[in-house]
Design an enzyme around this catalytic site. Structure first.
Site, PDB file in Angstrom:
ATOM      1  N   GLN A  98       0.843  -1.204   0.000  1.00 21.98           N
ATOM      2  CA  GLN A  98       0.000   0.000   0.000  1.00 21.98           C
ATOM      3  C   GLN A  98       0.882   1.260   0.000  1.00 21.98           C
ATOM      4  O   GLN A  98       2.087   1.191   0.263  1.00 21.98           O
ATOM      5  CB  GLN A  98      -0.892   0.019   1.246  1.00 21.98           C
ATOM      6  CG  GLN A  98      -0.147  -0.175   2.559  1.00 21.98           C
ATOM      7  CD  GLN A  98      -0.966  -0.920   3.604  1.00 21.98           C
ATOM      8  OE1 GLN A  98      -2.202  -0.852   3.650  1.00 21.98           O
ATOM      9  NE2 GLN A  98      -0.268  -1.669   4.468  1.00 21.98           N
ATOM     10  N   HIS A 125      -7.964   2.982  20.014  1.00 19.90           N
ATOM     11  CA  HIS A 125      -7.133   1.903  20.561  1.00 19.90           C
ATOM     12  C   HIS A 125      -7.652   1.426  21.917  1.00 19.90           C
ATOM     13  O   HIS A 125      -7.678   0.224  22.205  1.00 19.90           O
ATOM     14  CB  HIS A 125      -5.677   2.360  20.647  1.00 19.90           C
ATOM     15  CG  HIS A 125      -5.029   2.520  19.305  1.00 19.90           C
ATOM     16  ND1 HIS A 125      -4.394   3.667  18.908  1.00 19.90           N
ATOM     17  CD2 HIS A 125      -4.985   1.673  18.240  1.00 19.90           C
ATOM     18  CE1 HIS A 125      -3.947   3.517  17.682  1.00 19.90           C
ATOM     19  NE2 HIS A 125      -4.294   2.330  17.247  1.00 19.90           N
ATOM     20  N   ASP A 152       0.316   0.176  13.357  1.00 16.82           N
ATOM     21  CA  ASP A 152       0.797   1.413  13.994  1.00 16.82           C
ATOM     22  C   ASP A 152       1.199   1.164  15.449  1.00 16.82           C
ATOM     23  O   ASP A 152       1.837   2.000  16.065  1.00 16.82           O
ATOM     24  CB  ASP A 152      -0.289   2.500  13.912  1.00 16.82           C
ATOM     25  CG  ASP A 152      -1.636   2.010  14.457  1.00 16.82           C
ATOM     26  OD1 ASP A 152      -2.593   1.950  13.676  1.00 16.82           O
ATOM     27  OD2 ASP A 152      -1.717   1.682  15.649  1.00 16.82           O
ATOM     28  N   ASP A 179       0.503 -12.484   6.472  1.00 14.06           N
ATOM     29  CA  ASP A 179      -0.952 -12.374   6.311  1.00 14.06           C
ATOM     30  C   ASP A 179      -1.652 -13.010   7.510  1.00 14.06           C
ATOM     31  O   ASP A 179      -1.450 -14.185   7.817  1.00 14.06           O
ATOM     32  CB  ASP A 179      -1.353 -13.088   5.015  1.00 14.06           C
ATOM     33  CG  ASP A 179      -2.837 -12.970   4.727  1.00 14.06           C
ATOM     34  OD1 ASP A 179      -3.251 -13.359   3.625  1.00 14.06           O
ATOM     35  OD2 ASP A 179      -3.596 -12.490   5.606  1.00 14.06           O
ATOM     36  N   GLY A 180      -2.497 -12.228   8.151  1.00 17.19           N
ATOM     37  CA  GLY A 180      -3.207 -12.713   9.336  1.00 17.19           C
ATOM     38  C   GLY A 180      -4.177 -13.833   9.039  1.00 17.19           C
ATOM     39  O   GLY A 180      -4.455 -14.681   9.892  1.00 17.19           O
ATOM     40  N   ASP A 183      -7.468  -5.545  14.173  1.00 20.71           N
ATOM     41  CA  ASP A 183      -7.289  -4.105  14.001  1.00 20.71           C
ATOM     42  C   ASP A 183      -6.815  -3.860  12.569  1.00 20.71           C
ATOM     43  O   ASP A 183      -5.661  -3.493  12.304  1.00 20.71           O
ATOM     44  CB  ASP A 183      -6.241  -3.620  15.013  1.00 20.71           C
ATOM     45  CG  ASP A 183      -5.956  -2.141  14.912  1.00 20.71           C
ATOM     46  OD1 ASP A 183      -4.958  -1.699  15.534  1.00 20.71           O
ATOM     47  OD2 ASP A 183      -6.700  -1.427  14.196  1.00 20.71           O
ATOM     48  N   SER A 184      -7.723  -4.121  11.642  1.00 18.84           N
ATOM     49  CA  SER A 184      -7.316  -4.101  10.225  1.00 18.84           C
ATOM     50  C   SER A 184      -7.846  -2.856   9.514  1.00 18.84           C
ATOM     51  O   SER A 184      -8.660  -2.102  10.049  1.00 18.84           O
ATOM     52  CB  SER A 184      -7.866  -5.348   9.515  1.00 18.84           C
ATOM     53  OG  SER A 184      -9.257  -5.187   9.256  1.00 18.84           O
ATOM     54  N   THR A 185      -7.398  -2.707   8.297  1.00 18.83           N
ATOM     55  CA  THR A 185      -7.969  -1.706   7.413  1.00 18.83           C
ATOM     56  C   THR A 185      -9.384  -2.125   7.041  1.00 18.83           C
ATOM     57  O   THR A 185      -9.870  -3.168   7.475  1.00 18.83           O
ATOM     58  CB  THR A 185      -7.091  -1.604   6.139  1.00 18.83           C
ATOM     59  OG1 THR A 185      -6.699  -2.932   5.739  1.00 18.83           O
ATOM     60  CG2 THR A 185      -5.833  -0.773   6.401  1.00 18.83           C
ATOM     61  N   ASP A 186     -10.029  -1.318   6.205  1.00 20.63           N
ATOM     62  CA  ASP A 186     -11.431  -1.594   5.842  1.00 20.63           C
ATOM     63  C   ASP A 186     -11.560  -2.947   5.149  1.00 20.63           C
ATOM     64  O   ASP A 186     -10.611  -3.436   4.542  1.00 20.63           O
ATOM     65  CB  ASP A 186     -11.932  -0.484   4.904  1.00 20.63           C
ATOM     66  CG  ASP A 186     -11.874   0.896   5.576  1.00 20.63           C
ATOM     67  OD1 ASP A 186     -11.725   1.893   4.842  1.00 20.63           O
ATOM     68  OD2 ASP A 186     -11.920   0.943   6.828  1.00 20.63           O
TER      69      ASP A 186
HETATM   70  N1  SAM Z   1      -7.268   1.832  13.079  1.00 18.65           N
HETATM   71  C1  SAM Z   1      -7.256   1.522  11.658  1.00 18.65           C
HETATM   72  C2  SAM Z   1      -8.660   1.337  11.119  1.00 18.65           C
HETATM   73  O1  SAM Z   1      -9.580   1.111  11.928  1.00 18.65           O
HETATM   74  O2  SAM Z   1      -8.806   1.429   9.894  1.00 18.65           O
HETATM   75  C3  SAM Z   1      -6.420   0.285  11.425  1.00 18.65           C
HETATM   76  C4  SAM Z   1      -4.989   0.578  11.686  1.00 18.65           C
HETATM   77  S1  SAM Z   1      -3.799  -0.586  11.249  1.00 18.65           S
HETATM   78  C5  SAM Z   1      -2.647   0.474  10.504  1.00 18.65           C
HETATM   79  C6  SAM Z   1      -4.487  -1.506   9.933  1.00 18.65           C
HETATM   80  C7  SAM Z   1      -3.462  -2.534   9.441  1.00 18.65           C
HETATM   81  O3  SAM Z   1      -4.085  -3.729   8.940  1.00 18.65           O
HETATM   82  C8  SAM Z   1      -2.581  -2.046   8.270  1.00 18.65           C
HETATM   83  O4  SAM Z   1      -1.276  -1.793   8.746  1.00 18.65           O
HETATM   84  C9  SAM Z   1      -2.620  -3.176   7.233  1.00 18.65           C
HETATM   85  O5  SAM Z   1      -1.366  -3.422   6.637  1.00 18.65           O
HETATM   86  C10 SAM Z   1      -3.097  -4.337   8.103  1.00 18.65           C
HETATM   87  N2  SAM Z   1      -3.714  -5.465   7.378  1.00 18.65           N
HETATM   88  C11 SAM Z   1      -4.667  -5.411   6.407  1.00 18.65           C
HETATM   89  N3  SAM Z   1      -4.968  -6.665   5.976  1.00 18.65           N
HETATM   90  C12 SAM Z   1      -4.192  -7.537   6.710  1.00 18.65           C
HETATM   91  C13 SAM Z   1      -4.050  -8.959   6.736  1.00 18.65           C
HETATM   92  N4  SAM Z   1      -4.756  -9.761   5.910  1.00 18.65           N
HETATM   93  N5  SAM Z   1      -3.174  -9.489   7.625  1.00 18.65           N
HETATM   94  C14 SAM Z   1      -2.447  -8.701   8.457  1.00 18.65           C
HETATM   95  N6  SAM Z   1      -2.529  -7.333   8.474  1.00 18.65           N
HETATM   96  C15 SAM Z   1      -3.399  -6.771   7.599  1.00 18.65           C
END
Ligand code: SAM
Length: 283
Positions: free
Chosen positions: A35, A66, A90, A141-142, A160-163
């Site tokens: 990204q 958080h 983060d 990858d989670g 705590d992932s992205t959308d």
């Molecule tokens: N607080 C933020 C929100 O609610 O949108 C989330 C913050 S955190 C930075 C989100 C993280 O999820 C990102 O760093 C992204 O790289 C990670 N992420 C997305 N898909 C993932 C996956 N399949 N496995 C592990 N991490 C993942």
């Protein structure tokens, strides 16, 4: 994303909304394997990190998100020791988890190591627990990690992932939740950020349905303000095979660490949902 000489605007086409922060300067920009990662100095919210031009975290208000993703689950659990965070790059959620002395190990599975390295550089307060010996970092990858994790090995899973699009989409479906159920101990708790109650009601409905289909008998959503996220109103959904109704109230009142949003009485209040959400979730 518009960045004229003073403003960063996150424009969300699917919801027809936008949110802007006044900017002093751009501090960092890179394209990782996964990204675009940007950091800005804002005029009123401190530093801000965006991933693919979606605001993730600011100095000023990240504490609300958080604290509300982490502490309700950890104060409902009778004795949270082994925790996993999926995403959380983060490190703000990790910082909150490690405030709990009962925690013996927390493993953060973040797909993009660059998010953590950039956060360590620009958000040192969020990363001040990263050297805690209880903290483990895996950059993978989670979804796949959960498939391979040992059964009944965790007390709490925090997502705590992205959308729920792209690489995060697979963190919001029944197959993934089934793996979480297998990896959690019988009294284990899952907590996942589940977007805006107003703009993403359908995501909430799908999460509840998928969690129940995956075998979680108890599913409850809590909500909280989150100024920099779409609609300024956010949610987390908790799931367990056992009751989510009680919490360690006295432990929470007597906790030895500070929180700035979450507290023992707000815990229960945050689970009180507006009528339209109760109707949507049939609760
Ligand atoms: N607080 C933020 C929100 O609610 O949108 C989330 C913050 S955190 C930075 C989100 C993280 O999820 C990102 O760093 C992204 O790289 C990670 N992420 C997305 N898909 C993932 C996956 N399949 N496995 C592990 N991490 C993942």
């Amino acid at each position: 994303m518009l960045l004229d000489q003073q403003w960063f605007s996150e424009i969300d086409q699917p919801t027809g909304t936008a949110f802007s922060l006044r900017i002093k300067e751009k501090l960092h920009e890179e394209h990782s394997e996964f990204q675009k990662i940007t950091v800005y100095e804002t005029t009123d919210f401190g530093r801000m990190m965006a991933l693919d031009d979606v605001i993730m975290v600011t100095d000023r208000d990240n504490f609300i998100y958080h604290e509300m993703l982490v502490h309700p689950a950890l104060f409902i659990h009778p004795n949270p020791r082994e925790i996993a965070i999926i995403g959380g790059g983060d490190c703000g959620s990790l910082h909150e988890v490690l405030k709990h002395h009962s925690v013996t190990q927390v493993t953060q599975i973040e797909i993009d190591e660059r998010v953590t390295r950039v956060s360590e550089q620009y958000f040192p307060a969020l990363c001040e627990s990263n050297t805690d010996p209880r903290a483990n970092f895996l950059f993978t990858d989670g979804i796949r990690w959960m498939q391979e994790a040992a059964a009944h090995s965790l007390d709490v899973i925090l997502i705590d992932s992205t959308d729920p699009v792209g690489m995060a989409e697979g963190l919001f479906n029944t197959a993934f939740y089934r793996e979480c159920r297998r990896v959690l101990r019988p009294d284990g708790i899952l907590a996942q950020q589940t977007e805006s109650p107003l703009l993403h009601t359908a995501i909430l409905q799908k999460a509840h349905h998928s969690l129940r289909t995956a075998g979680f008998a108890q599913v409850r959503t809590l909500h909280f303000p989150q100024c920099v996220y779409q609609s300024g109103w956010w949610s987390a959904t908790l799931a367990s095979a056992e009751s989510l109704a009680s919490m360690r109230y006295q432990d929470c009142v007597e906790k030895k660490f500070t929180t700035h949003y979450y507290h023992a009485d707000l815990h229960a209040a945050s689970f009180v949902l507006p009528q339209f959400i109760q109707t949507a979730l049939n609760t």
